[in-house]
Enzyme design. Structure first.
Site, short mmCIF file in Angstrom:
data_model
loop_
_atom_site.label_atom_id
_atom_site.label_comp_id
_atom_site.label_asym_id
_atom_site.label_seq_id
_atom_site.Cartn_x
_atom_site.Cartn_y
_atom_site.Cartn_z
N ARG A 1 -13.28 4.81 10.60
CA ARG A 1 -12.97 3.49 11.16
C ARG A 1 -11.79 3.60 12.11
NH1 ARG A 1 -12.61 -1.67 7.80
NH2 ARG A 1 -10.99 -0.67 6.52
N ASP B 1 -11.73 3.89 3.15
CA ASP B 1 -10.61 4.52 3.87
C ASP B 1 -9.86 5.50 2.96
OD1 ASP B 1 -11.37 2.73 5.84
OD2 ASP B 1 -9.77 1.32 5.42
N TRP C 1 -8.79 2.50 12.88
CA TRP C 1 -7.61 1.75 12.44
C TRP C 1 -6.66 1.53 13.61
CZ3 TRP C 1 -3.37 4.03 8.75
CH2 TRP C 1 -2.52 3.00 8.34
N GLN D 1 -5.55 -1.62 -2.71
CA GLN D 1 -5.18 -0.31 -2.17
C GLN D 1 -4.32 0.44 -3.18
OE1 GLN D 1 -4.64 -3.25 -0.73
NE2 GLN D 1 -5.26 -3.26 1.42
N THR E 1 0.81 -1.22 0.00
CA THR E 1 0.00 0.00 0.00
C THR E 1 0.84 1.27 0.00
OG1 THR E 1 -1.77 -1.14 1.20
CG2 THR E 1 -1.80 1.26 1.24
#
Length: 399
Positions: free
Chosen positions: A302, A246, A304, A202, A168
């Site tokens: 979220r 995200d 993380w 991603q 990513t």
């Protein structure tokens, strides 16, 4: 200055002193003038050092100069601005044919603002601004915002020639590791279209690890993990950010003010995923006066990290948010640690009746630290008046 003692002048020494008076005065004047010159020089140097310590509107502008012979020059927009301007031209008529080539022209450990003007066009390249090259500006054409696009298409599951997976964090079209970076009228794009939940999709458009950065009227286009706001303090003002899952993520301490945030998800997704491992970590995402809409049903954020911190204040939120609003990353232990809050938001998506009980409707006192540039210590490195934008931002350029 040291103290001086008064002394008597006796008659027998008067003549000698009188003879020495004129050259002494001349010498004194010379040293005074030299001192004043040195003082001004030092003041100038100090002023230069001070200028290197903040970002202003001037760092986001260039002006078109007169044509000299057959060559048209771009210059800083203000006479007293000592910044250097580098112009990108894919046809080879200016300083560099690529954006990376322009970055490469900046000396390592430079202490002077360097403005890289990037005319409208699509630039298919990966760009890295290394940590050793601070004070760089990427400037597009303010008259045609969105017409200058830096585009690439790496995704996490891609592999290098040696078989190593890209991952990513290496997918970003543009990576900025340097401090005091700023950009305007640029689109950072990753063209990978990810299906939410699909492994290895991603694909970041920008990864920023440098501290003290500003983005004004910049677009970030992608799907999953569009904007990797990895670390440092950043100011995103009047930007457009879009994606599915995200699409704003990282461990940064950033203020998103007056931004347009668009979900392009068909079914489900999430706007932000902030990582914060400890309660005392001085990080978080603050969204202020943003317009949030698009498609699908997504969550606001979220968890993380165990102490993830995301705040939405005075935002207009369209009907794209799930009633629950927030996600604990499938770890219920995080529910008592995260700092997820909303304050004075409006729109169908701002309805809190179905929200998870561990998110908060903040009071005025609770939200106050998140409501301005002081959240990112911007009072120490930003010199802006966002209520009265400098009209020099709207120069026209030729490509």
């Amino acid at each position: 200055m040291g103290s001086q003692q008064s002394k008597k002048i006796f008659p027998e020494t008067f003549s000698m002193k009188a003879k020495a008076f004129i050259p002494a005065v001349s010498l004194l004047c010379f040293w005074v003038l030299l001192g004043l010159g040195t003082s001004k020089f030092l003041q100038s140097e100090n002023k230069g050092s001070e200028l290197r310590g903040y970002i202003s509107w001037e760092d986001l502008t260039v002006a078109k100069n007169v044509v000299r012979g057959s060559q048209e020059y771009l210059t800083p927009s203000k006479a007293g601005d000592a910044s250097r301007v580098i112009v990108v031209d894919k046809n080879g008529r200016r300083d560099s044919v690529t954006i990376q080539g322009a970055v490469d022209m900046v000396p390592h450990n430079n202490s002077q603002r360097v403005k890289i003007y990037i005319p409208p066009g699509i630039y298919r390249e990966k760009v890295i601004v290394p940590i050793t090259k601070p004070y760089i500006s990427f400037i597009g054409n303010q008259k045609y915002v969105g017409a200058t696009v830096i585009s690439w298409s790496d995704k996490a599951s891609d592999r290098y020639a040696n078989g190593t997976e890209v991952g990513t964090f290496r997918t970003a079209t543009v990576r900025v590791d340097a401090d005091f970076f700023c950009a305007t009228a640029i689109t950072f794009e990753n063209t990978i279209v990810a299906v939410p939940g699909e492994e290895g999709q991603q694909a970041a458009a920008l990864r920023i690890t440098g501290d003290k950065a500003m983005f004004y009227r910049v677009s970030f286009v992608g799907s999953q993990d569009t904007l990797n706001d990895e670390s440092g303090s950043h100011y995103f003002y009047k930007c457009h950010i879009e994606g599915t899952v995200d699409f704003i993520f990282g461990t940064g301490r950033s203020l998103y003010q007056n931004c347009d945030i668009r979900s392009t998800s068909k079914k489900f997704g999430s706007i932000a995923a902030h990582h914060r491992d400890h309660e005392n970590d001085d990080t978080g995402f603050s969204f202020l006066n943003c317009n949030i809409g698009g498609t699908g049903k997504v969550v606001l954020g979220r968890a993380w990290g165990a102490y993830s911190r995301i705040i939405y204040s005075k935002c207009y939120i369209d009907d794209v948010i799930t009633p629950a609003g927030w996600d604990d990353w499938k770890d219920t232990a995080r529910q008592s640690k995260v700092q997820f809050g909303e304050y004075n938001c409006r729109g169908k998506g701002a309805e809190r009746r179905g929200r998870v009980p561990w998110s908060k409707s903040l009071t005025r006192d609770e939200v106050k630290p998140f409501l301005g540039i002081k959240f990112i210590y911007g009072d120490k490195w930003l010199r802006l008046n966002t209520n009265k934008i400098n009209h020099t931002m709207v120069h026209s350029f030729s490509s």
